[in-house]
Design a protein around this motif. Sequence first.
Motif, PDB file in Angstrom:
ATOM      1  N   TYR A  71     -29.643 -25.755  51.518  1.00 57.27           N
ATOM      2  CA  TYR A  71     -28.249 -26.195  51.556  1.00 57.27           C
ATOM      3  C   TYR A  71     -27.462 -25.776  50.331  1.00 57.27           C
ATOM      4  O   TYR A  71     -27.867 -25.993  49.184  1.00 57.27           O
ATOM      5  CB  TYR A  71     -28.201 -27.709  51.783  1.00 57.27           C
ATOM      6  CG  TYR A  71     -28.836 -28.035  53.108  1.00 57.27           C
ATOM      7  CD1 TYR A  71     -28.205 -27.672  54.298  1.00 57.27           C
ATOM      8  CD2 TYR A  71     -30.104 -28.619  53.179  1.00 57.27           C
ATOM      9  CE1 TYR A  71     -28.815 -27.900  55.529  1.00 57.27           C
ATOM     10  CE2 TYR A  71     -30.713 -28.853  54.395  1.00 57.27           C
ATOM     11  CZ  TYR A  71     -30.062 -28.487  55.570  1.00 57.27           C
ATOM     12  OH  TYR A  71     -30.671 -28.698  56.782  1.00 57.27           O
ATOM     13  N   CYS A  72     -26.333 -25.162  50.578  1.00 53.32           N
ATOM     14  CA  CYS A  72     -25.455 -24.668  49.527  1.00 53.32           C
ATOM     15  C   CYS A  72     -24.868 -25.850  48.746  1.00 53.32           C
ATOM     16  O   CYS A  72     -24.365 -26.808  49.350  1.00 53.32           O
ATOM     17  CB  CYS A  72     -24.348 -23.842  50.176  1.00 53.32           C
ATOM     18  SG  CYS A  72     -23.119 -23.274  48.993  1.00 53.32           S
ATOM     19  N   PRO A  73     -24.904 -25.802  47.395  1.00 56.11           N
ATOM     20  CA  PRO A  73     -24.382 -26.919  46.613  1.00 56.11           C
ATOM     21  C   PRO A  73     -22.856 -27.018  46.648  1.00 56.11           C
ATOM     22  O   PRO A  73     -22.307 -28.023  46.214  1.00 56.11           O
ATOM     23  CB  PRO A  73     -24.879 -26.615  45.186  1.00 56.11           C
ATOM     24  CG  PRO A  73     -25.093 -25.147  45.159  1.00 56.11           C
ATOM     25  CD  PRO A  73     -25.478 -24.744  46.551  1.00 56.11           C
ATOM     26  N   HIS A  74     -22.191 -25.998  47.179  1.00 54.44           N
ATOM     27  CA  HIS A  74     -20.724 -26.066  47.245  1.00 54.44           C
ATOM     28  C   HIS A  74     -20.305 -27.093  48.297  1.00 54.44           C
ATOM     29  O   HIS A  74     -19.787 -28.153  47.961  1.00 54.44           O
ATOM     30  CB  HIS A  74     -20.143 -24.673  47.555  1.00 54.44           C
ATOM     31  CG  HIS A  74     -18.652 -24.674  47.688  1.00 54.44           C
ATOM     32  ND1 HIS A  74     -17.998 -23.934  48.656  1.00 54.44           N
ATOM     33  CD2 HIS A  74     -17.683 -25.320  46.987  1.00 54.44           C
ATOM     34  CE1 HIS A  74     -16.692 -24.129  48.523  1.00 54.44           C
ATOM     35  NE2 HIS A  74     -16.481 -24.963  47.521  1.00 54.44           N
ATOM     36  N   MET A  75     -20.576 -26.809  49.567  1.00 52.48           N
ATOM     37  CA  MET A  75     -20.191 -27.776  50.597  1.00 52.48           C
ATOM     38  C   MET A  75     -21.238 -27.882  51.701  1.00 52.48           C
ATOM     39  O   MET A  75     -20.930 -28.268  52.821  1.00 52.48           O
ATOM     40  CB  MET A  75     -18.824 -27.438  51.184  1.00 52.48           C
ATOM     41  CG  MET A  75     -17.696 -27.733  50.190  1.00 52.48           C
ATOM     42  SD  MET A  75     -16.059 -27.534  50.895  1.00 52.48           S
ATOM     43  CE  MET A  75     -16.014 -28.868  52.083  1.00 52.48           C
ATOM     44  N   GLY A  76     -22.458 -27.542  51.348  1.00 58.47           N
ATOM     45  CA  GLY A  76     -23.570 -27.908  52.225  1.00 58.47           C
ATOM     46  C   GLY A  76     -23.906 -26.972  53.366  1.00 58.47           C
ATOM     47  O   GLY A  76     -24.689 -27.345  54.248  1.00 58.47           O
ATOM     48  N   ALA A  77     -23.371 -25.767  53.388  1.00 57.61           N
ATOM     49  CA  ALA A  77     -23.741 -24.852  54.479  1.00 57.61           C
ATOM     50  C   ALA A  77     -25.227 -24.485  54.383  1.00 57.61           C
ATOM     51  O   ALA A  77     -25.823 -24.511  53.299  1.00 57.61           O
ATOM     52  CB  ALA A  77     -22.893 -23.587  54.408  1.00 57.61           C
ATOM     53  N   PRO A  93     -22.595 -18.238  53.842  1.00 60.23           N
ATOM     54  CA  PRO A  93     -21.703 -17.772  54.909  1.00 60.23           C
ATOM     55  C   PRO A  93     -20.369 -18.517  54.959  1.00 60.23           C
ATOM     56  O   PRO A  93     -19.430 -18.035  55.584  1.00 60.23           O
ATOM     57  CB  PRO A  93     -22.519 -18.058  56.186  1.00 60.23           C
ATOM     58  CG  PRO A  93     -23.393 -19.212  55.816  1.00 60.23           C
ATOM     59  CD  PRO A  93     -23.738 -19.009  54.367  1.00 60.23           C
ATOM     60  N   PHE A  94     -20.276 -19.696  54.304  1.00 63.83           N
ATOM     61  CA  PHE A  94     -19.108 -20.556  54.523  1.00 63.83           C
ATOM     62  C   PHE A  94     -17.914 -20.095  53.672  1.00 63.83           C
ATOM     63  O   PHE A  94     -16.859 -19.740  54.202  1.00 63.83           O
ATOM     64  CB  PHE A  94     -19.504 -21.999  54.183  1.00 63.83           C
ATOM     65  CG  PHE A  94     -18.675 -23.057  54.834  1.00 63.83           C
ATOM     66  CD1 PHE A  94     -17.606 -22.756  55.672  1.00 63.83           C
ATOM     67  CD2 PHE A  94     -18.959 -24.410  54.606  1.00 63.83           C
ATOM     68  CE1 PHE A  94     -16.852 -23.749  56.270  1.00 63.83           C
ATOM     69  CE2 PHE A  94     -18.213 -25.405  55.197  1.00 63.83           C
ATOM     70  CZ  PHE A  94     -17.157 -25.072  56.034  1.00 63.83           C
ATOM     71  N   HIS A  95     -18.064 -20.048  52.337  1.00 61.27           N
ATOM     72  CA  HIS A  95     -16.955 -19.616  51.467  1.00 61.27           C
ATOM     73  C   HIS A  95     -17.340 -18.389  50.644  1.00 61.27           C
ATOM     74  O   HIS A  95     -16.632 -18.015  49.732  1.00 61.27           O
ATOM     75  CB  HIS A  95     -16.539 -20.759  50.534  1.00 61.27           C
ATOM     76  CG  HIS A  95     -16.252 -22.046  51.235  1.00 61.27           C
ATOM     77  ND1 HIS A  95     -17.233 -23.007  51.456  1.00 61.27           N
ATOM     78  CD2 HIS A  95     -15.121 -22.529  51.790  1.00 61.27           C
ATOM     79  CE1 HIS A  95     -16.702 -24.028  52.111  1.00 61.27           C
ATOM     80  NE2 HIS A  95     -15.433 -23.773  52.335  1.00 61.27           N
TER      81      HIS A  95
END
Length: 374
Positions: A71-77, A93-95
């Motif tokens: 899970y990405c620490p930015h917003m969880g993708a 892939p999200f941001h």
Amino acid sequence: MRLRNRTRRFVGKPVRTHDELPVPLPFPDGWFYLGMSHEWKPGSVRTLTFAGEEVVVYRTRKGTLCATRPYCPHMGAHLGVGGSVEDEYLVCPFHRFGFTTDGECARTPYGSPPKARLDTLPVREISSMVWIWRHHNGEPPSWELPAMGIAGGHTPLSHSIELAGQTQDGTENGVDYGHITELHRIGVQSAVAKFVPDSPFFDLNYQLFRDFPLLGTTKQDFQMRAIGIAAYYGEIVLTRYGLRILTWSLCTPTEPGRFRFTMAHASSLDGPRWLPGPLRRLGARAVSRAALWKSVKDTTDDLYIWNHRRFLHHPKLNQEDGPIGPFRLWARQFYPPVATDTDGKTAGDAPATTSKRIPAPPPRNTVPRVTTDT
Ligand code: FES
Ligand SMILES: [Fe+2]
């Protein structure tokens, strides 16, 4: 018959459904085989189930292999779902924030990177195999893998199958002398195991008498070395033929009460001298392929039993069983301290909890999953 069909046909599916299994041992700590190095081409990103969670394993363009929780620490993708490798970065892939091989967020398409890191896991590549470290408290590796391989040998050939059971089943099977003759019909002599307390390794020397493709009944000196609780490898030397065969037994914890079992072989052929090097290498590969077939054939007998057995914390052993008791004492070092204090026992000979059952998993395909890499 193809290897894939052979194990599927003979192992079968467990009689018990997954949620009927008793509470298994907790996941052990240490290094675990994850796959063959060539399964990760530069730029590839794969998500695997490992010790009850998902891990994303990727290889950068320059060839560095990395593993991270997904899970990405930015917003969880989920980085394994659409994540990609760009140069030496894993890109979400999200941001489209990019992470270095150390897990640090180091670039973004807008704004400066936040102070954030991926939850990375240590990996190693030894003998063309990928290994991953696990510790129940997330501690870094406390020991390292030894070199395992044959100079001038080829990439190991392997065969994997998913089974019900405990991660330690494969290694414990190696010290269960009684079944070698009775189940596999292989003669055993001079089996001596040396357990060193607190060492992640132990050594075992066998003399085996078995049939080999093309070679007939052969006496083999088998020197086995356990690498943590879930892997061992051994070398068979057939001096008469200038042949050395390395064999691996590798268990990877996947879900509670389940593991993936992999057999692998690599060989080298030192003779005859008149044979050109490329032909020797071809011959060695052919021997490995035959040895893998033989291992799958022999081990299928084990797999059928493992896939249906219940782990006994207190087996009733006799004196000819082999050092299963000492093995279990040695194995305790790989388990986290037991939470329950109902009888003061530790993992390896006591359940992690005494009354809970595993929560029912989502519906799953119960046919064993098999992969062959030959
Ligand atoms: S969630 Fe990964 S970059 Fe935003
Ligand atoms: Fe066996």
